[in-house]
Design a protein around this motif. Structure first.
Motif, PDB file in Angstrom:
ATOM      1  N   ALA A 185       0.835  -1.210   0.000  1.00  0.00           N
ATOM      2  CA  ALA A 185       0.000   0.000   0.000  1.00  0.00           C
ATOM      3  C   ALA A 185       0.868   1.257   0.000  1.00  0.00           C
ATOM      4  O   ALA A 185       0.574   2.225  -0.719  1.00  0.00           O
ATOM      5  CB  ALA A 185      -0.931  -0.012   1.209  1.00  0.00           C
ATOM      6  N   GLU A 186       1.951   1.250   0.790  1.00  0.00           N
ATOM      7  CA  GLU A 186       2.871   2.397   0.812  1.00  0.00           C
ATOM      8  C   GLU A 186       3.503   2.604  -0.561  1.00  0.00           C
ATOM      9  O   GLU A 186       3.592   3.738  -1.050  1.00  0.00           O
ATOM     10  CB  GLU A 186       3.986   2.172   1.825  1.00  0.00           C
ATOM     11  N   LEU A 187       3.957   1.516  -1.172  1.00  0.00           N
ATOM     12  CA  LEU A 187       4.601   1.621  -2.484  1.00  0.00           C
ATOM     13  C   LEU A 187       3.612   2.074  -3.555  1.00  0.00           C
ATOM     14  O   LEU A 187       3.978   2.842  -4.452  1.00  0.00           O
ATOM     15  CB  LEU A 187       5.244   0.285  -2.866  1.00  0.00           C
ATOM     16  N   GLU A 188       2.368   1.603  -3.471  1.00  0.00           N
ATOM     17  CA  GLU A 188       1.356   2.050  -4.419  1.00  0.00           C
ATOM     18  C   GLU A 188       1.112   3.547  -4.273  1.00  0.00           C
ATOM     19  O   GLU A 188       0.930   4.247  -5.265  1.00  0.00           O
ATOM     20  CB  GLU A 188       0.055   1.267  -4.229  1.00  0.00           C
ATOM     21  N   GLN A 189       1.114   4.030  -3.037  1.00  0.00           N
ATOM     22  CA  GLN A 189       0.948   5.468  -2.788  1.00  0.00           C
ATOM     23  C   GLN A 189       2.113   6.247  -3.400  1.00  0.00           C
ATOM     24  O   GLN A 189       1.911   7.261  -4.065  1.00  0.00           O
ATOM     25  CB  GLN A 189       0.858   5.749  -1.281  1.00  0.00           C
ATOM     26  N   GLN A 190       3.336   5.762  -3.184  1.00  0.00           N
ATOM     27  CA  GLN A 190       4.516   6.425  -3.741  1.00  0.00           C
ATOM     28  C   GLN A 190       4.482   6.405  -5.266  1.00  0.00           C
ATOM     29  O   GLN A 190       4.841   7.396  -5.912  1.00  0.00           O
ATOM     30  CB  GLN A 190       5.788   5.760  -3.232  1.00  0.00           C
ATOM     31  N   LEU A 191       4.051   5.296  -5.840  1.00  0.00           N
ATOM     32  CA  LEU A 191       3.969   5.195  -7.293  1.00  0.00           C
ATOM     33  C   LEU A 191       2.930   6.175  -7.838  1.00  0.00           C
ATOM     34  O   LEU A 191       3.178   6.859  -8.841  1.00  0.00           O
ATOM     35  CB  LEU A 191       3.626   3.763  -7.707  1.00  0.00           C
ATOM     36  N   GLY A 192       1.793   6.250  -7.158  1.00  0.00           N
ATOM     37  CA  GLY A 192       0.767   7.217  -7.565  1.00  0.00           C
ATOM     38  C   GLY A 192       1.289   8.639  -7.495  1.00  0.00           C
ATOM     39  O   GLY A 192       1.048   9.449  -8.404  1.00  0.00           O
ATOM     40  N   ASP A 193       2.031   8.949  -6.422  1.00  0.00           N
ATOM     41  CA  ASP A 193       2.638  10.279  -6.294  1.00  0.00           C
ATOM     42  C   ASP A 193       3.618  10.542  -7.436  1.00  0.00           C
ATOM     43  O   ASP A 193       3.661  11.642  -7.990  1.00  0.00           O
ATOM     44  CB  ASP A 193       3.358  10.417  -4.948  1.00  0.00           C
TER      45      ASP A 193
END
Length: 146
Positions: free
Chosen positions: A98-106
């Protein structure tokens, strides 16, 4: 006299406030069983100032899960410990994803902002050429060849 409370491990509180007798009663176990599970590492209670064990709602829900796996599913304590460890690892990995998905979205949003300014802005994005995929074969020269 006591109301049955059904709490899943995920929604239970982490506050270590229950003394061993209360936690044992809520989990439907003998306090000695909780001590044994503590020694085996199946549950990690907190400690009070005097050294007494303190359990959380999450610990009680976990104890119920241990009891279910042991009595209903026939899993031994070593297997239960492994299952608990794998479930904790899976939970940690889900959080990391979930953290990595957030970073990727950013990162995608930042790229979109930069591309809106113009194609390949100087210092923010650098075009990289693809490395060659050519294969070079070396063959030793035979005597007399140049």
């Amino acid at each position: 006299m006591y109301e049955e409370i059904s709490i899943s491990v995920e929604q239970a509180s982490d506050a270590k406030v229950l003394i061993i007798s209360v936690a044992a009663r809520l989990a439907g176990m003998h306090p000695q069983t909780l001590r044994q599970y503590d020694r085996l590492g199946l549950v990690q209670p907190g400690r009070a100032g005097g050294g007494g064990r303190r359990y959380s709602e999450r610990d009680v829900a976990l104890l119920r899960e241990v009891q279910k796996l042991s009595q209903e599913e026939g899993v031994n304590l070593a297997g239960i410990k492994r299952i608990i460890g794998l479930e904790q690892l899976a939970s940690e990995l889900q959080e990391r994803v979930a953290e990595l998905e957030q970073q990727l979205g950013d990162a995608y949003r930042r790229i979109a902002q930069l591309e809106a300014v113009g194609p390949y802005p100087g210092r923010d994005l650098v075009r990289q050429e693809r490395p060659s995929t050519a294969l070079v074969v070396w063959r030793p020269r035979r005597s007399g060849e140049r």
